[in-house]
Design a protein around this motif. Sequence first.
Motif, PDB file in Angstrom:
ATOM      1  N   ALA B 185       0.839  -1.208   0.000  1.00  0.00           N
ATOM      2  CA  ALA B 185       0.000   0.000   0.000  1.00  0.00           C
ATOM      3  C   ALA B 185       0.873   1.256   0.000  1.00  0.00           C
ATOM      4  O   ALA B 185       0.591   2.224  -0.708  1.00  0.00           O
ATOM      5  CB  ALA B 185      -0.920  -0.014   1.206  1.00  0.00           C
ATOM      6  N   GLN B 186       1.946   1.214   0.792  1.00  0.00           N
ATOM      7  CA  GLN B 186       2.814   2.387   0.866  1.00  0.00           C
ATOM      8  C   GLN B 186       3.526   2.625  -0.462  1.00  0.00           C
ATOM      9  O   GLN B 186       3.713   3.773  -0.877  1.00  0.00           O
ATOM     10  CB  GLN B 186       3.856   2.222   1.988  1.00  0.00           C
ATOM     11  CG  GLN B 186       3.275   2.272   3.385  1.00  0.00           C
ATOM     12  CD  GLN B 186       2.961   0.888   3.927  1.00  0.00           C
ATOM     13  OE1 GLN B 186       2.390   0.050   3.225  1.00  0.00           O
ATOM     14  NE2 GLN B 186       3.317   0.654   5.179  1.00  0.00           N
ATOM     15  N   VAL B 187       3.961   1.542  -1.101  1.00  0.00           N
ATOM     16  CA  VAL B 187       4.640   1.695  -2.389  1.00  0.00           C
ATOM     17  C   VAL B 187       3.684   2.327  -3.392  1.00  0.00           C
ATOM     18  O   VAL B 187       4.037   3.264  -4.127  1.00  0.00           O
ATOM     19  CB  VAL B 187       5.153   0.333  -2.908  1.00  0.00           C
ATOM     20  CG1 VAL B 187       5.667   0.458  -4.338  1.00  0.00           C
ATOM     21  CG2 VAL B 187       6.241  -0.213  -1.996  1.00  0.00           C
ATOM     22  N   ILE B 188       2.449   1.867  -3.389  1.00  0.00           N
ATOM     23  CA  ILE B 188       1.484   2.409  -4.344  1.00  0.00           C
ATOM     24  C   ILE B 188       1.152   3.858  -4.014  1.00  0.00           C
ATOM     25  O   ILE B 188       1.047   4.707  -4.907  1.00  0.00           O
ATOM     26  CB  ILE B 188       0.242   1.506  -4.392  1.00  0.00           C
ATOM     27  CG1 ILE B 188       0.655   0.238  -5.134  1.00  0.00           C
ATOM     28  CG2 ILE B 188      -0.934   2.213  -5.051  1.00  0.00           C
ATOM     29  CD1 ILE B 188      -0.407  -0.757  -5.352  1.00  0.00           C
ATOM     30  N   ASP B 189       1.048   4.154  -2.726  1.00  0.00           N
ATOM     31  CA  ASP B 189       0.808   5.539  -2.336  1.00  0.00           C
ATOM     32  C   ASP B 189       1.957   6.427  -2.818  1.00  0.00           C
ATOM     33  O   ASP B 189       1.730   7.500  -3.390  1.00  0.00           O
ATOM     34  CB  ASP B 189       0.663   5.635  -0.815  1.00  0.00           C
ATOM     35  CG  ASP B 189       0.370   7.061  -0.383  1.00  0.00           C
ATOM     36  OD1 ASP B 189      -0.680   7.588  -0.790  1.00  0.00           O
ATOM     37  OD2 ASP B 189       1.214   7.658   0.329  1.00  0.00           O
ATOM     38  N   GLY B 190       3.182   5.961  -2.610  1.00  0.00           N
ATOM     39  CA  GLY B 190       4.345   6.726  -3.070  1.00  0.00           C
ATOM     40  C   GLY B 190       4.285   6.945  -4.571  1.00  0.00           C
ATOM     41  O   GLY B 190       4.596   8.025  -5.076  1.00  0.00           O
ATOM     42  N   VAL B 225      -7.320   1.653  -6.419  1.00  0.00           N
ATOM     43  CA  VAL B 225      -6.637   2.891  -6.787  1.00  0.00           C
ATOM     44  C   VAL B 225      -6.834   3.110  -8.284  1.00  0.00           C
ATOM     45  O   VAL B 225      -6.470   2.251  -9.087  1.00  0.00           O
ATOM     46  CB  VAL B 225      -5.126   2.797  -6.454  1.00  0.00           C
ATOM     47  CG1 VAL B 225      -4.440   4.121  -6.738  1.00  0.00           C
ATOM     48  CG2 VAL B 225      -4.936   2.384  -5.008  1.00  0.00           C
ATOM     49  N   PRO B 226      -7.415   4.236  -8.672  1.00  0.00           N
ATOM     50  CA  PRO B 226      -7.682   4.447 -10.090  1.00  0.00           C
ATOM     51  C   PRO B 226      -6.400   4.633 -10.905  1.00  0.00           C
ATOM     52  O   PRO B 226      -5.392   5.107 -10.375  1.00  0.00           O
ATOM     53  CB  PRO B 226      -8.525   5.725 -10.109  1.00  0.00           C
ATOM     54  CG  PRO B 226      -8.254   6.390  -8.810  1.00  0.00           C
ATOM     55  CD  PRO B 226      -7.911   5.320  -7.831  1.00  0.00           C
ATOM     56  N   ASP B 227      -6.460   4.246 -12.162  1.00  0.00           N
ATOM     57  CA  ASP B 227      -5.371   4.452 -13.132  1.00  0.00           C
ATOM     58  C   ASP B 227      -4.045   3.846 -12.697  1.00  0.00           C
ATOM     59  O   ASP B 227      -2.985   4.323 -13.081  1.00  0.00           O
ATOM     60  CB  ASP B 227      -5.156   5.948 -13.394  1.00  0.00           C
ATOM     61  CG  ASP B 227      -6.433   6.616 -13.841  1.00  0.00           C
ATOM     62  OD1 ASP B 227      -7.059   6.084 -14.768  1.00  0.00           O
ATOM     63  OD2 ASP B 227      -6.821   7.629 -13.222  1.00  0.00           O
ATOM     64  N   THR B 228      -4.103   2.851 -11.856  1.00  0.00           N
ATOM     65  CA  THR B 228      -2.866   2.230 -11.391  1.00  0.00           C
ATOM     66  C   THR B 228      -2.949   0.742 -11.693  1.00  0.00           C
ATOM     67  O   THR B 228      -3.831   0.065 -11.181  1.00  0.00           O
ATOM     68  CB  THR B 228      -2.710   2.444  -9.879  1.00  0.00           C
ATOM     69  OG1 THR B 228      -2.784   3.838  -9.619  1.00  0.00           O
ATOM     70  CG2 THR B 228      -1.380   1.893  -9.384  1.00  0.00           C
ATOM     71  N   SER B 229      -2.059   0.258 -12.540  1.00  0.00           N
ATOM     72  CA  SER B 229      -2.144  -1.153 -12.882  1.00  0.00           C
ATOM     73  C   SER B 229      -0.824  -1.855 -12.598  1.00  0.00           C
ATOM     74  O   SER B 229       0.249  -1.251 -12.660  1.00  0.00           O
ATOM     75  CB  SER B 229      -2.509  -1.314 -14.350  1.00  0.00           C
ATOM     76  OG  SER B 229      -1.647  -0.536 -15.134  1.00  0.00           O
ATOM     77  N   VAL B 230      -0.943  -3.108 -12.253  1.00  0.00           N
ATOM     78  CA  VAL B 230       0.239  -3.924 -12.014  1.00  0.00           C
ATOM     79  C   VAL B 230       0.394  -4.830 -13.222  1.00  0.00           C
ATOM     80  O   VAL B 230      -0.529  -5.547 -13.596  1.00  0.00           O
ATOM     81  CB  VAL B 230       0.072  -4.767 -10.735  1.00  0.00           C
ATOM     82  CG1 VAL B 230       1.275  -5.685 -10.544  1.00  0.00           C
ATOM     83  CG2 VAL B 230      -0.110  -3.853  -9.528  1.00  0.00           C
ATOM     84  N   VAL B 231       1.543  -4.749 -13.878  1.00  0.00           N
ATOM     85  CA  VAL B 231       1.756  -5.525 -15.093  1.00  0.00           C
ATOM     86  C   VAL B 231       2.860  -6.551 -14.859  1.00  0.00           C
ATOM     87  O   VAL B 231       3.919  -6.227 -14.333  1.00  0.00           O
ATOM     88  CB  VAL B 231       2.153  -4.603 -16.268  1.00  0.00           C
ATOM     89  CG1 VAL B 231       2.483  -5.422 -17.504  1.00  0.00           C
ATOM     90  CG2 VAL B 231       1.043  -3.620 -16.555  1.00  0.00           C
ATOM     91  N   THR B 232       2.569  -7.779 -15.220  1.00  0.00           N
ATOM     92  CA  THR B 232       3.569  -8.837 -15.102  1.00  0.00           C
ATOM     93  C   THR B 232       4.429  -8.832 -16.355  1.00  0.00           C
ATOM     94  O   THR B 232       3.922  -8.937 -17.463  1.00  0.00           O
ATOM     95  CB  THR B 232       2.871 -10.201 -14.988  1.00  0.00           C
ATOM     96  OG1 THR B 232       1.897 -10.109 -13.961  1.00  0.00           O
ATOM     97  CG2 THR B 232       3.863 -11.289 -14.663  1.00  0.00           C
ATOM     98  N   VAL B 233       5.727  -8.668 -16.163  1.00  0.00           N
ATOM     99  CA  VAL B 233       6.630  -8.716 -17.314  1.00  0.00           C
ATOM    100  C   VAL B 233       7.456  -9.989 -17.220  1.00  0.00           C
ATOM    101  O   VAL B 233       7.646 -10.528 -16.133  1.00  0.00           O
ATOM    102  CB  VAL B 233       7.551  -7.464 -17.372  1.00  0.00           C
ATOM    103  CG1 VAL B 233       6.738  -6.217 -17.627  1.00  0.00           C
ATOM    104  CG2 VAL B 233       8.363  -7.321 -16.102  1.00  0.00           C
ATOM    105  N   PRO B 234       7.923 -10.499 -18.365  1.00  0.00           N
ATOM    106  CA  PRO B 234       8.682 -11.752 -18.313  1.00  0.00           C
ATOM    107  C   PRO B 234      10.006 -11.582 -17.562  1.00  0.00           C
ATOM    108  O   PRO B 234      10.588 -10.492 -17.578  1.00  0.00           O
ATOM    109  CB  PRO B 234       8.929 -12.090 -19.783  1.00  0.00           C
ATOM    110  CG  PRO B 234       8.551 -10.894 -20.566  1.00  0.00           C
ATOM    111  CD  PRO B 234       7.691 -10.030 -19.728  1.00  0.00           C
TER     112      PRO B 234
END
Lengths: 355, 518
Positions: B185-190, B225-234
Amino acid sequence: MSSRTVISGPYAHEKASVRRSMTLVMLALAPATAFSFYLFAWPAIFLFLLIAAAVLAFEAASLAIAGKPVRIFLTDGSALLTGWLLAMSLPPSAPWWIGLAGAAIAIIVGKQIFGGLGQNIFNPAMVARVALLISFPLEMTSYVEPTPLFSNLAPHFGDSLAAFFGLGGHVDAVSGASILGHIKTELGRGASLSEALAGQSGLGALGLGQVTGSLGETSAALLALGGIFLIAMRVISWRIPVAMLATLAAMASLFNFLGPDHYPNAAIHLLSGASILGAFFIATDPVTSPVSPRGQLLFGMGCGALVFIIRTWAGYPEGMAFAILLMNAATPLIDRYVRPRIFGHGAKKSGAASK
Amino acid sequence: MMGALFKIRGGVHPDDRKHLTKDLAIEKIPMPPVLHLPLQQHIGAHAEPEVERGDKVLKGQVIARAKGMISAPVHAPTSGTILGLHSYHSPTASGLRWQTITMRPDGFDRWIRRAPPLDPLTCRPEEISRRVADCGVVGMGGATFPSAIKLNLGDRHKLEQLVINGSECEPYLTCDDRLMREKAAQVIDGARIMAHSIGVVQVIIAIEDNKPEAIAAMREAAADVPDTSVVTVPSHYPMGAEKQLIQTLTGKETPAGKLTADIGVVVHNAATALAVHDAVRHGKPLIDRVVTVSGGAVARPRNIQAPFGTPIFDLLEFCGGLKEEPEVILVGGPMMGQPIKSVHAPILKGTNGVLALTRAETASRQVMPCIRCAACVSACPMGLLPLDMAARVRKDELDSAVKIGLMDCISCGACSYVCPSNIPLVQYFNFAKGRLKAIDGEQRKQRLTRKLATLRLTRMEEQMRAKKEAFARRKAEQAEKAAQAAAAQPAAQSGAQEAVAQSGGSAETGAAEGGDRQ
Ligand code: SF4
Ligand code: SF4
């Protein structure tokens, strides 16, 4: 060179070494080699062993003279592989001195004079093969029909040994010509292709290798399997073999379509005359082929086209060695001009610009 | 949400060896007896010391102030006494000594009065970047570029996306993985705070697929959290390299010599996002970080939260020491990390890992001649020909190496990693780049000297000319005066005579008078 060689990163390394690459290539060659040992029996085995011993001896001597660490370089597998490929490109019935001369030419002239591992411009095995072909055309084009080991046809061990070293000993061999040589001769006599092919082994036999020819021409199927193994193990890239065989097939098909009576079809071209051996094992020699992906495609296409041209219009029915040597000569040029595009240079349109 | 990913060129797949520490929660190291805080823990100008020997400092107090445009302050990681400012071992291959403030913690860990929390949504972007600068936040992925400067990029560039780099593509390292799992949560807030500061809406958090727990934790934290996505990269080294990561996510290729901001993207490390959160929400300066201590020679590998300045020795001790003789001790990851000369050197803001690797792990082997196998060519993510560049560097043809792309090399080490001949390719490139920089500096100095010399010369010439002119002018003036004087003389003389005559007359009269008076 010290054994402690890591000075800076990365402090991790892929399981790759020169020795590993060479060993994998030899592993890939093993099935086809074993099969041709079976087909051509003792003479082929003697030739192979003699060449193997000779290349190692010449390599060791050259290294010692050049003042290089003999053990390290001798065990890298490169000399043995060169010898192996040379043995595969000689007629199985070749006498001992052909093998010895070939080994000397390959290692000394083809490799060490250029500065040893990684420095030669031409593939050493092909240098030796071409030198032998030009110097001893008779011995280099006398092929015998397969005489499988353990069959009634197979020459006796002792007789073969004696014959190999030219000490009499009679080996009952039926001599024959390779299929491309045969077609060439027949066409030269004015026969049509179908007449020339009559009585020759079918394509199935060509693919499986029950045919006359040098050791490495005899089993397209096993050699192709070995080649695919090397691609899967990432020892070679697919580019050179695919470009080469595709070009050869395309040209053969085109001419076969235009003149079916004069030009053998693509299958004959692909399955005979060491096409497969050349495409997967010789043209892909890293030292003498380009390093960039596009350069490799170009190189493969050049080899394919030259093989077809030489086989069709030049004096030698088996153009593989010449084609590869010619493209080897072009490699420095290709490497100079065909380079990968550097990231961020002349790129596709990039997105938003500065305000 | 993001669409499909784009492929990057080259790259390698090293054995990630993250299993050693990935399941170990972050632990706090007991306060070490002394802390060594170099004045330069970031890219840019070193900080200017603010304290003297014997000073008592509080936790979070500025002990060295940022100096110049690109710089960052250093804060006391705890309360204690300053033992001095001296030159001390640096965590580098050369072991060069750096200007370092050494302090002795007093054990009370007393905070200085911290700056009040900012409300990122109501305060102006400059306030955020000022706070981030004041808190000494720098890029914690290893680049250590002062973060505040990147937060100002929105002023000059049209930015579209903020990418939070949680790829952590170096083998062994798990510190960002753990942070994202434990402090999602803190990382996303930052990250949101940074997005607000640079004026972008879309935040993409990129995590390699070898960290499923971190991906899950971050997804959960980002769900509302709007407009915030977590993307898995290889998992594909060097996925964590900025330009490669952006290409994977957006397909955009950063032009050579440009910033990623030029194509509208800014990248920050996940740990940096947390540091920004701490700075803005809690007024907490950057005084500690999570370090992965791992490698086959470490008795009990761990993820450790340690104050900056902690000697590497203490970190290793906290991990039960070494269980066997290491081949090398590194800071950073095995691909791009640096060997260190002394275990007494401290960890810095950019130190994400300390690795003690065994002989078997480093896989150091015999160097052989290049067999032109092109493995390095296929591995290079930048489309370079490492074998060719190395040959040119070896022949000392630096200019021709530059011509074929030396300056585009990102020193990722992928080429060396695959080379079957074990040629230390990246070492050649780093050496050459160092040389060029030195030469460049030298040339710049020479140019400067020349310029100064010319300036001086022109100044002198000017002075001379001025002098000459002044002289000439004076002469001319004098001549003029003389001429005027000459021209004026007869009249003057006659006038004077007249005057004299007159005065004489009067004098005479006067004298006469005076005489009379006498
Ligand atoms: S990987 Fe090594 S041996 Fe292969 S081409 Fe590159 S430098 Fe040469
Ligand atoms: S270190 Fe440089 S040359 Fe080698 S792979 Fe990375 S970018 Fe390419």
